[in-house]
Design a protein around this motif. Structure first.
Motif, PDB file in Angstrom:
ATOM      1  N   ALA A 100       1.007  -1.074  -0.206  1.00 34.33           N
ATOM      2  CA  ALA A 100      -0.307   0.037  -0.080  1.00 34.33           C
ATOM      3  C   ALA A 100       0.898   1.029   0.242  1.00 34.33           C
ATOM      4  O   ALA A 100       2.196   1.636   0.410  1.00 34.33           O
ATOM      5  CB  ALA A 100      -1.148  -0.029   1.224  1.00 34.33           C
ATOM      6  N   SER A 101       1.097   2.244  -0.600  1.00 30.28           N
ATOM      7  CA  SER A 101       1.781   3.757  -0.954  1.00 30.28           C
ATOM      8  C   SER A 101       0.579   4.929  -0.846  1.00 30.28           C
ATOM      9  O   SER A 101      -0.283   4.533  -1.541  1.00 30.28           O
ATOM     10  CB  SER A 101       2.775   3.214  -1.582  1.00 30.28           C
ATOM     11  OG  SER A 101       3.278   4.265  -2.330  1.00 30.28           O
ATOM     12  N   THR A 102       1.386   6.243  -0.706  1.00 34.22           N
ATOM     13  CA  THR A 102       0.925   7.612  -1.145  1.00 34.22           C
ATOM     14  C   THR A 102       1.597   7.848  -1.970  1.00 34.22           C
ATOM     15  O   THR A 102       1.307   8.238  -2.446  1.00 34.22           O
ATOM     16  CB  THR A 102       1.444   8.203   0.514  1.00 34.22           C
ATOM     17  OG1 THR A 102       3.205   7.806   0.700  1.00 34.22           O
ATOM     18  CG2 THR A 102       0.319   7.664   1.657  1.00 34.22           C
ATOM     19  N   GLY A 204       5.001   9.299   8.200  1.00 36.66           N
ATOM     20  CA  GLY A 204       4.125   9.004   8.073  1.00 36.66           C
ATOM     21  C   GLY A 204       3.739   7.610   9.173  1.00 36.66           C
ATOM     22  O   GLY A 204       2.637   8.699   9.667  1.00 36.66           O
ATOM     23  N   ASN A 205       3.720   7.086   7.649  1.00 30.23           N
ATOM     24  CA  ASN A 205       4.285   6.181   8.100  1.00 30.23           C
ATOM     25  C   ASN A 205       4.088   5.480   9.100  1.00 30.23           C
ATOM     26  O   ASN A 205       4.706   4.563  10.631  1.00 30.23           O
ATOM     27  CB  ASN A 205       3.321   4.652   7.178  1.00 30.23           C
ATOM     28  CG  ASN A 205       2.900   3.411   7.661  1.00 30.23           C
ATOM     29  OD1 ASN A 205       1.939   4.205   8.611  1.00 30.23           O
ATOM     30  ND2 ASN A 205       2.827   2.799   6.804  1.00 30.23           N
ATOM     31  N   SER A 206       5.527   6.915   9.584  1.00 31.29           N
ATOM     32  CA  SER A 206       6.098   6.743  10.942  1.00 31.29           C
ATOM     33  C   SER A 206       7.376   5.231  10.575  1.00 31.29           C
ATOM     34  O   SER A 206       7.995   4.890  11.778  1.00 31.29           O
ATOM     35  CB  SER A 206       5.407   6.794  12.344  1.00 31.29           C
ATOM     36  OG  SER A 206       4.922   5.392  12.178  1.00 31.29           O
ATOM     37  N   LEU A 341      15.747  15.716   3.208  1.00 26.05           N
ATOM     38  CA  LEU A 341      14.323  16.498   2.357  1.00 26.05           C
ATOM     39  C   LEU A 341      14.260  14.706   1.821  1.00 26.05           C
ATOM     40  O   LEU A 341      14.716  14.580   0.205  1.00 26.05           O
ATOM     41  CB  LEU A 341      14.828  17.110   1.220  1.00 26.05           C
ATOM     42  CG  LEU A 341      15.405  18.162   1.957  1.00 26.05           C
ATOM     43  CD1 LEU A 341      16.371  19.671   1.698  1.00 26.05           C
ATOM     44  CD2 LEU A 341      13.836  19.206   3.081  1.00 26.05           C
ATOM     45  N   THR A 342      13.233  14.441   1.670  1.00 27.70           N
ATOM     46  CA  THR A 342      12.746  12.562   1.521  1.00 27.70           C
ATOM     47  C   THR A 342      12.741  12.607   0.242  1.00 27.70           C
ATOM     48  O   THR A 342      13.175  11.399  -0.251  1.00 27.70           O
ATOM     49  CB  THR A 342      11.423  12.391   2.623  1.00 27.70           C
ATOM     50  OG1 THR A 342      10.819  13.222   2.433  1.00 27.70           O
ATOM     51  CG2 THR A 342      12.165  12.340   3.552  1.00 27.70           C
ATOM     52  N   GLY A 343      11.753  13.350  -0.276  1.00 28.89           N
ATOM     53  CA  GLY A 343      11.640  13.305  -1.769  1.00 28.89           C
ATOM     54  C   GLY A 343      11.982  14.192  -2.850  1.00 28.89           C
ATOM     55  O   GLY A 343      12.117  15.155  -2.703  1.00 28.89           O
TER      56      GLY A 343
HETATM   57  N1  F0G Z   1       9.051  11.767   3.121  1.00 31.75           N
HETATM   58  C1  F0G Z   1       8.043  11.151   1.710  1.00 31.75           C
HETATM   59  C2  F0G Z   1       8.562  11.139   0.241  1.00 31.75           C
HETATM   60  C3  F0G Z   1       7.123  10.429   1.940  1.00 31.75           C
HETATM   61  O1  F0G Z   1       7.015   9.076   0.793  1.00 31.75           O
HETATM   62  C4  F0G Z   1       7.387   9.922   2.839  1.00 31.75           C
HETATM   63  C5  F0G Z   1       6.562   8.310   2.992  1.00 31.75           C
HETATM   64  C6  F0G Z   1       7.329  10.059   4.239  1.00 31.75           C
HETATM   65  C7  F0G Z   1       8.408  10.979   4.638  1.00 31.75           C
HETATM   66  C8  F0G Z   1       7.217   9.598   5.543  1.00 31.75           C
HETATM   67  O2  F0G Z   1       8.484   8.113   5.643  1.00 31.75           O
HETATM   68  O3  F0G Z   1       6.230   6.357   6.252  1.00 31.75           O
HETATM   69  O4  F0G Z   1       8.702   6.237   6.819  1.00 31.75           O
HETATM   70  O5  F0G Z   1       6.923   8.075   7.665  1.00 31.75           O
HETATM   71  N2  F0G Z   1       5.623   7.731   1.950  1.00 31.75           N
HETATM   72  C9  F0G Z   1       4.958   6.905   1.766  1.00 31.75           C
HETATM   73  C10 F0G Z   1       4.891   5.879   0.731  1.00 31.75           C
HETATM   74  C11 F0G Z   1       3.900   6.581   3.035  1.00 31.75           C
HETATM   75  O6  F0G Z   1       3.877   5.608   0.471  1.00 31.75           O
HETATM   76  O7  F0G Z   1       5.385   6.386  -0.341  1.00 31.75           O
HETATM   77  P1  F0G Z   1       7.008   7.616   6.762  1.00 31.75           P
END
Ligand code: F0G
Length: 379
Positions: A100-102, A204-206, A341-343
């Motif tokens: 499952a995913s965002t 998010g999902n932490s 900066l995650t993405g």
């Molecule tokens: N930043 C980005 C760009 C993300 O895609 C996610 C999570 C998070 C932060 C948070 O990370 O879930 O480990 O706390 N994305 C997940 C997804 C839920 O399905 O791509 P997290």
């Protein structure tokens, strides 16, 4: 699968070995990663730049570095976990993978699964995924089920589907994912030269905040300097089950039935990895905080215009969180802060378009265009 048979809790690998970093990327830390049968399914993930942010530092009133996770092969930190978990999946002889995913997990798991010769199956919240991420998953030939409801509904379906036993689940309750993601901490310690005082992470999902904290705790096993930065988890106001619990002094998240925020990646109301995340923040003496959508968009604009760094809203939330934490007095001016900066911002054109302004765009013929340029530069 991936639940403690006794208590039903989350699993976590521990290491009694020591090792040393060798080579590049996530597998530089192979001594502290789970071993799979056969070579890893890899595309050079990890070894992302850690860059100083001079203007953003000035604005925040403390030293700020950014870890640019958008430079991973599919554009987010998810690739770090996916190279490990998909390698294990292939080693097990799995034929299909599930998540499952965002959106970012979707793109990453589709890419890595295809590279491994596995069939990717995705459960996505209908209308809840940024356009670029959906396009990636489609391009990699994922099977996509758009679930009516939120990410949390899709996650529930994924947990049930995983119990069928026919597919290998790649969500972050899979502990191998977090093992790959912990390498962010190792790289920060190697590249920064001194231990950070705070690490700010969007939540998010932490899973990721817990993974990074685990990395800091294990770093000495690799001969890296010991560091105990405070972990600051940032959530969006309309999707803040952990920040809400933190503010109220509760031990469990306050579930959000209809999570809302511009930051679709972290639009999550019931985080699966919450016990690990709570522990990370408690052990590190950090905090969970929340930021509003306008604060997120402002942070995105600052990073894009002052630093030249394009990130998606969820990632900008980390910098917005730092600004907020400075105002709250949670982070002092002598601090050395790493924001993760995650993405990349490229996957979310709808969010980017909110940063634009009509006063900087013109339509003109070639002749008139020259006049407009002249007017702009002489202004
Ligand atoms: N930043 C980005 C760009 C993300 O895609 C996610 C999570 C998070 C932060 C948070 O990370 O879930 O480990 O706390 N994305 C997940 C997804 C839920 O399905 O791509 P997290």
């Amino acid at each position: 699968m991936f639940r403690c048979p006794a208590c039903g809790g989350l699993l976590e690998p521990v290491y009694s070995v020591e090792g040393s970093p060798r080579g590049r990327g996530v597998w530089r830390y192979a001594d502290l990663l789970p071993r799979s049968r056969g070579p890893p399914v890899s595309m050079g993930e990890g070894s992302t730049p850690l860059v100083e942010l001079p203007r953003a530092s000035e604005l925040a009133g403390c030293r700020v570095y950014a870890k640019l996770e958008g430079l991973n092969p599919t554009g987010s930190f998810k690739d770090r976990g996916m190279t490990v978990a998909v390698s294990i999946a292939r080693g097990y002889g799995a034929r299909a993978t599930l998540a499952a995913s965002t959106g970012n997990t979707a793109a990453s798991m589709a890419a890595y699964s295809r590279r491994a010769g596995l069939k990717p199956v995705l459960l996505l919240p209908r209308r809840g995924v940024a356009r670029g991420k959906l396009a990636q998953a489609i391009a990699h030939g994922a099977y996509i089920v758009e679930v009516e409801g939120s990410f949390d509904d899709a996650m529930e379906a994924a947990l049930r589907a995983a119990e069928l036993g026919e597919v290998y689940p790649l969500n972050s309750f899979n502990p191998y994912r977090l093992e790959g993601q912990k390498t962010i901490a190792f790289e920060v310690l190697e590249d920064l030269g001194e231990p950070p005082t705070h690490v700010v992470v969007p939540v998010g999902n932490s899973g990721n905040i817990a993974a990074i904290w685990k990395g800091f705790k294990e770093a000495p096993l690799l001969g890296l300097p010991p560091a105990r930065p405070r972990m600051i988890g940032v959530q969006a106001e309309g999707a803040a089950p952990l920040a809400e619990a933190w503010a109220r002094g509760l031990r469990e998240p306050v579930a959000v039935e209809k999570p809302r925020t511009i930051a679709s990646a972290i639009r999550i109301g019931r985080p699966v990895n919450w016990p690990k995340a709570m522990r990370a923040v408690n052990e590190s003496r950090g905090a969970f905080i929340k930021v509003s959508d306008p604060e997120i968009l402002n942070a995105m604009a600052v990073l894009a215009r002052e630093e030249g760094i394009l990130v998606e809203p969820a990632s900008a939330a980390a910098y917005a969180g730092l600004l907020r934490a400075r105002k709250m007095g949670l982070i002092g001016e002598d601090s050395l802060v790493v924001v993760v900066l995650t993405g990349t911002g490229l996957k979310d054109p709808d969010a980017l378009s909110l940063l634009g302004s009509d006063t900087t765009r013109y339509t003109a013929g070639p002749q008139e265009a020259v006049e407009i340029v002249k007017a702009i530069v002489s202004r």
